[in-house]
Enzyme design. Structure first.
Site, PDB file in Angstrom:
ATOM      1  N   GLY A  18      54.313 -10.571  10.156  1.00 18.81           N
ATOM      2  CA  GLY A  18      55.160 -11.748   9.897  1.00 18.81           C
ATOM      3  C   GLY A  18      56.188 -12.080  10.967  1.00 18.81           C
ATOM      4  N   ARG A  50      47.952 -21.012   9.715  1.00 20.83           N
ATOM      5  CA  ARG A  50      46.814 -20.456   8.967  1.00 20.83           C
ATOM      6  C   ARG A  50      45.760 -21.519   8.657  1.00 20.83           C
ATOM      7  NH1 ARG A  50      49.518 -15.945   4.841  1.00 20.83           N
ATOM      8  NH2 ARG A  50      49.440 -14.252   6.358  1.00 20.83           N
ATOM      9  N   LYS A  61      63.384  -1.326   9.621  1.00 21.80           N
ATOM     10  CA  LYS A  61      63.384  -0.045   8.914  1.00 21.80           C
ATOM     11  C   LYS A  61      62.221   0.863   9.257  1.00 21.80           C
ATOM     12  CE  LYS A  61      65.940  -1.325   4.837  1.00 21.80           C
ATOM     13  NZ  LYS A  61      65.830  -1.569   3.395  1.00 21.80           N
ATOM     14  N   GLY A 114      50.844  -8.193   5.950  1.00 22.68           N
ATOM     15  CA  GLY A 114      50.551  -6.893   5.345  1.00 22.68           C
ATOM     16  C   GLY A 114      49.215  -6.308   5.788  1.00 22.68           C
TER      17      GLY A 114
END
Ligand code: 3PG
Length: 394
Positions: free
Chosen positions: A351, A34, A194, A374
């Site tokens: 991620g 980053r 999930k 996110g």
């Protein structure tokens, strides 16, 4: 949007929102990606004689907390941009004002963690006004924090002339190529543990892409919904109706859903656990699916070959444990080869995805790898990102 091409920054105090939320261990930055991404924007403003005032959050502190100070990150950033980066131990008030006043043209200053003030996350107008006092313009280069409507990521855009930084521009360009106006056919590869965390994303994608590969633990939920015995595999069985609804929606939208046709099964969740590939009609009742099987990998390769654009989020198996990284690594390498051969535009984000591509040593061969977690997911869900919308209106 307006960009750095639309403003003369010389002599101006530029409040530059960046994402310095980097992984750290024992006070050291363990992955500088980053920092490397925002470096060009910082350097450009500094070289053009702007006064660079960096605003960023770090972690999720509740009030001031020394362990979440940006000071060590500012030091690491200084090494990346190869210029001194001064530090002020508050982002508002006297310490910030003094440090800003001391800046010469081209100097760089990093202000302490904006989240040390709870007003940051509340997007509190008085706090926004305090921050705004420190700058003449606001540049946002933090796409990965643009899903947050916070004072420094969104509020300032209403208070000061607002511009997109170079990383923000690059992210938005890449995302536009992936789902905005992509070269068709478009394939999405979605993995991860999930379904529950990705329902909105899947529902949006089936209306946008031509083919959707579902892998990882979430594929087990889909297989279970179709009556496949998945043994002791991770599966959210209560979400079977949701999985079926997504499949129906896909069919109506002409999106091909590509599920595993075989599986790599082990009996305990550990690296190098003995494993075996099984067809879907033969998954042992006491076994656990930890990766897609060889036939599924071949299908994913073929699906990638049929596509002109790929958007990827999430691993296809338990990639953090060998040999269960095989499906993810093999598909990633194949996508990288197609990209190098100029047959595919490949965009990945989220991620675990970046970690998986790094593990396959192919992150550099993808057309674009987003550093957003996110924010990338919310964008894939088709949600407007407040930190992007505020730039659009200016
Ligand atoms: C990130 O690390 O994804 C961004 O910096 C956002 O951080 P947050 O989830 O704590 O808001």
């Amino acid at each position: 949007f307006r960009t750095l091409d639309d403003v003369d920054v010389k002599g101006k105090r530029v409040l530059l929102r960046v994402d310095l939320n980097v992984p750290m261990e024992n006070g050291r930055v363990t992955d500088a990606t980053r920092l490397e991404r925002v470096a060009p924007t910082i350097t450009e403003i500094s070289d053009k004689g702007g006064k660079v005032i960096l605003l960023a959050h770090f972690g999720r502190p509740k009030g001031r907390d020394a362990k979440d100070s940006l000071k060590p990150v500012a030091e690491a950033l200084s090494k990346v941009v190869k210029k001194p980066v001064a530090f002020a131990d508050d982002c508002i008030g006297e310490p910030a004002a003094k440090a800003v006043a001391a800046l010469g043209d081209g100097d760089i200053l990093c202000l302490e963690n904006t989240r040390f003030h709870k007003e940051e996350e509340k997007n509190d107008p008085a706090f926004v006004a305090e921050l705004a006092k420190l700058g003449d313009i606001w540049v946002s280069d933090a796409f990965s924090a643009a899903h947050r409507a916070h004072a420094s990521t969104e509020g300032l855009g209403h208070k000061l002339p607002a511009y997109a930084g170079r990383t923000m521009q690059a992210e938005l360009d890449a995302l536009e190529k992936a789902l905005g106006s992509p070269t068709k056919p478009v394939i999405a590869i979605i993995g991860g543990a999930k379904v529950s965390t990705k329902i909105d994303l899947l529902e949006n994608l089936v209306t946008k892409v031509d083919a959707l590969v579902i892998g990882g633990g979430m594929a087990n939920t889909f297989l279970h919904a179709q009556g496949v015995g998945v043994g002791k595999s991770l599966a959210e069985k209560d979400l079977a109706p949701t999985a079926l609804r997504i499949m129906e929606k896909a069919e109506a939208a002409n999106c091909a859903i590509i599920l595993p046709v075989d599986a790599t099964v082990a009996y305990h969740f550990a690296a190098n656990a003995p494993s075996h590939a099984y067809g879907l009609d033969a998954i042992p009742a006491d076994g656990m699916i930890l990766d897609v099987g060889p036939q599924s990998i071949a299908r994913v390769h073929a699906a990638i070959d049929d596509a002109a654009t790929l958007v990827w989020n999430g691993p296809l198996g338990a990639f953090e444990m060998q040999p269960f990284d095989r499906g993810t690594v093999s598909a990633a390498k194949h996508a990288a080869e197609r990209t190098k051969a100029k047959k595919l535009i490949s965009i990945a984000g989220g991620g675990d995805t970046v970690a998986a591509l790094n593990q396959a040593h192919v992150a550099g061969d993808f057309s674009y790898v987003s550093t957003a977690g996110g924010a990338f997911l919310e964008w894939m869900e088709g949600k407007p990102l407040p930190g992007v919308e505020v730039l659009r209106t200016k």
